[in-house]
Enzyme design. Structure first.
Site, short mmCIF file in Angstrom:
data_model
loop_
_atom_site.label_atom_id
_atom_site.label_comp_id
_atom_site.label_asym_id
_atom_site.label_seq_id
_atom_site.Cartn_x
_atom_site.Cartn_y
_atom_site.Cartn_z
N ASP A 45 6.90 -7.07 -4.04
CA ASP A 45 5.46 -6.80 -3.97
C ASP A 45 5.04 -6.02 -5.21
O ASP A 45 5.59 -4.95 -5.49
CB ASP A 45 5.14 -6.01 -2.70
CG ASP A 45 3.66 -5.69 -2.59
OD1 ASP A 45 2.86 -6.63 -2.43
OD2 ASP A 45 3.30 -4.49 -2.66
N TYR A 50 -0.06 -0.51 -10.68
CA TYR A 50 1.15 0.29 -10.52
C TYR A 50 1.82 0.59 -11.86
O TYR A 50 2.75 1.38 -11.93
CB TYR A 50 2.17 -0.43 -9.61
CG TYR A 50 1.71 -0.71 -8.21
CD1 TYR A 50 0.55 -0.16 -7.68
CD2 TYR A 50 2.46 -1.54 -7.39
CE1 TYR A 50 0.14 -0.44 -6.38
CE2 TYR A 50 2.08 -1.83 -6.08
CZ TYR A 50 0.91 -1.29 -5.59
OH TYR A 50 0.52 -1.58 -4.30
N HIS A 112 -6.88 -6.39 -3.74
CA HIS A 112 -6.25 -5.11 -3.43
C HIS A 112 -7.08 -4.23 -2.50
O HIS A 112 -6.55 -3.60 -1.57
CB HIS A 112 -5.97 -4.36 -4.75
CG HIS A 112 -4.83 -3.41 -4.66
ND1 HIS A 112 -4.06 -3.07 -5.75
CD2 HIS A 112 -4.31 -2.73 -3.62
CE1 HIS A 112 -3.12 -2.21 -5.38
NE2 HIS A 112 -3.26 -1.99 -4.10
#
Length: 362
Positions: A45, A50, A112
């Site tokens: 994932d 990130y 998201h």
């Protein structure tokens, strides 16, 4: 026996256990991915905010080159960032992720968050511009206004975003599309307005303190796989001590993995408390995402296929469902599409992001 995969509404089979990469520093993420895939994980994932998709790409190429797996044996999921909700920014967002991952396609691409915050809506923002809060003139993925608050694109709505997401499937850039951090009414709105493809997955926070039973049932009824993030309760959340209205210990007084009930059940089976929690997720149905950058723990967390919780264990865990949600990201709640308004204090006033208070702050 519990199956290791679950069928999506596309007909594809998705592994139920995924390695998560949120909060994983780039310098440790590559080794984590290598360790996980070699240990048997087949689902990674990812997300561009990130700030580690580029090293995940390096790990994938190494795994392919050494023959550990073929591309078609892996399930790769990525996410559309909040600042790129405008239809014209959706495809470039995914293309940047594909470049970082060194892939031609991914298996799942999810929105998201439903709210276009932080976002100006004016231009595409990518990982290379920075994954931290900064003035909008810097064009990072977390743009701030002149006063230091998150910018909000109030003219953007996720239904329009979804239409652009559908086009990505037709282009062959992703095999399926889905949602993350959407509440039930927002998922229903997507289902009503989808033209060609309905969500294959819904990735939301869920753990023994937040079962989300109604939402899980709703997803099951609508052929959406519920995918739990923060599956172990995220004891390493950046705002555990300070920086968020949810800072401090959970309402139970214990972090999930240190709760006495889990310690007792783990001793019963000769397993870790993490094994017990992840096994609970499997027996609840759906799938989960579990993050670690510690090689031994990554391997250990996958030891969940050789035992089964009995009805008494499940009943004990059922009583731990106290509705504790750790990720509210209240600093983005000025947008009408913010999903968790019911969790905010009645007198909450929009705060400025700071270290530990946002999903991507440094």
């Amino acid at each position: 026996m519990v199956s290791r995969t679950i069928e999506l509404n596309t007909g594809a089979h998705m592994p139920r256990a995924a390695l998560g990469t949120w909060k994983a520093p780039p310098e440790k993420t590559k080794e984590a991915v290598l360790t996980a895939v070699r240990a048997g994980y087949r689902f990674i994932d990812c997300a561009n905010d990130y700030d580690n998709e580029h090293v995940i790409g390096e790990a994938l190429q190494e795994l392919f080159a050494e023959g550990t797996v073929k591309r078609e044996e892996l399930f790769i999921q990525a996410k559309l960032w909040n600042s790129n909700h405008r239809p014209e920014h959706v495809k470039p967002d995914l293309e940047a992720t594909l470049k970082d991952l060194q892939l031609d396609y991914i298996d799942s691409f999810v929105i998201h968050w439903p709210q276009a915050v932080p976002s100006t809506g004016k231009c595409i923002t990518l990982r290379e511009n920075g994954c931290y809060p900064a003035h909008s003139s810097k064009n990072t993925m977390f743009p701030l206004d002149d006063e230091g608050y998150y910018c909000a694109d109030l003219e953007s709505h996720y239904v329009e975003t979804w239409a652009a997401m559908e086009d990505l499937v037709d282009l062959g850039l992703t095999k399926s599309i889905g949602l993350s951090n959407f509440n039930r009414s927002q998922v229903e709105e997507i289902l009503k307005n989808a033209k060609k493809y309905t969500p294959a997955v819904l990735q939301n926070e869920s753990h023994p303190y937040l079962h989300e039973k109604d939402l899980r049932d709703f997803c099951r009824a609508n052929k959406i796989v519920f995918q739990a993030y923060s599956a172990l309760g995220s004891a390493d959340r950046p705002w555990r001590v300070a920086g968020s209205i949810t800072s401090g210990p959970p309402k139970s007084g214990h972090e999930v993995l240190s709760h006495p009930d889990f310690v007792k059940i783990a001793e019963k089976y000769g397993k870790t408390t993490a094994n017990v929690v992840l096994r609970w997720h499997l027996q609840m149905g759906g799938a989960f995402v579990c993050k670690s950058v510690t090689p031994a723990r990554i391997q250990q967390n996958f030891a969940i296929w050789d035992f089964e919780l009995d009805s008494n264990d499940m009943a004990v865990i059922d009583k731990l469902n106290i509705g504790w949600r750790h990720l509210l990201w209240a600093e983005t709640s000025m947008h009408p599409d913010y999903p968790f308004k019911d969790y905010l204090p009645w007198d909450y006033k929009i705060g400025k992001p700071g270290v530990g208070s946002t999903a991507g702050a440094k």
